[in-house]
Design a protein around this motif. Structure first.
Motif: not given
Length: 140
Positions: A58, A61, A65-66, A68-70, A72-73
């Motif tokens: 999470r 960096r 991005p995809a 990392r978004a998963l 985080r969600f």
């Protein structure tokens, strides 16, 4: 982080199978070769746990991005997950996993990804690894 690079020697690891898009499910994993594994009772295991690894991804960096978004969600226990250990007295690799992952195609994928010798690998479901999400698995 993703299941793409193959190793020449067996590894112990933790893993998830997630649905990042409408396509095929994706293997997310973290592992290490046996000479870097940590002892846990009579077993060798990958040191960091699922929670710590998910939390690291999470914040990292460098994660695409995809994905990392998963991470985080969703929470780390939402997707089917498991762990690969080496039972040293029996010289046997054990894949502990959510029942949703116990398909021939997923097991073969794990054995290939982590260079596990099929004749020395045992599969076990583990109620500890129970998930709420269900990825689209090949052959399921």
């Amino acid at each position: 982080m993703t299941g793409t690079a193959q190793r020449e020697t067996p590894q112990v690891a933790i893993f998830w199978v997630v649905q990042a898009t409408e396509g095929e499910a994706r293997l997310l994993a973290a592992g290490c070769p046996l000479d870097q594994a940590e002892p846990y009772g009579n077993c060798l295991t990958y040191g960091p746990g699922h929670y710590e690894t998910w939390a690291h991804w999470r914040r990292d960096r460098t994660v695409e991005p995809a994905l990392r978004a998963l991470v985080r969600f969703y929470e780390y226990e939402d997707w089917p997950r498991g762990r690969i250990v080496l039972d040293q007295p029996r010289d046997l690799f054990i894949i502990y996993a959510d029942r949703k992952l116990l398909t021939p195609a997923t097991i073969a994928r794990l054995e290939t990804q982590f260079q596990l010798p099929q004749e020395r690998t045992e599969i076990q479901s583990d109620l500890h690894y129970k998930s709420t999400e269900t990825p689209k698995l090949p052959g399921a």
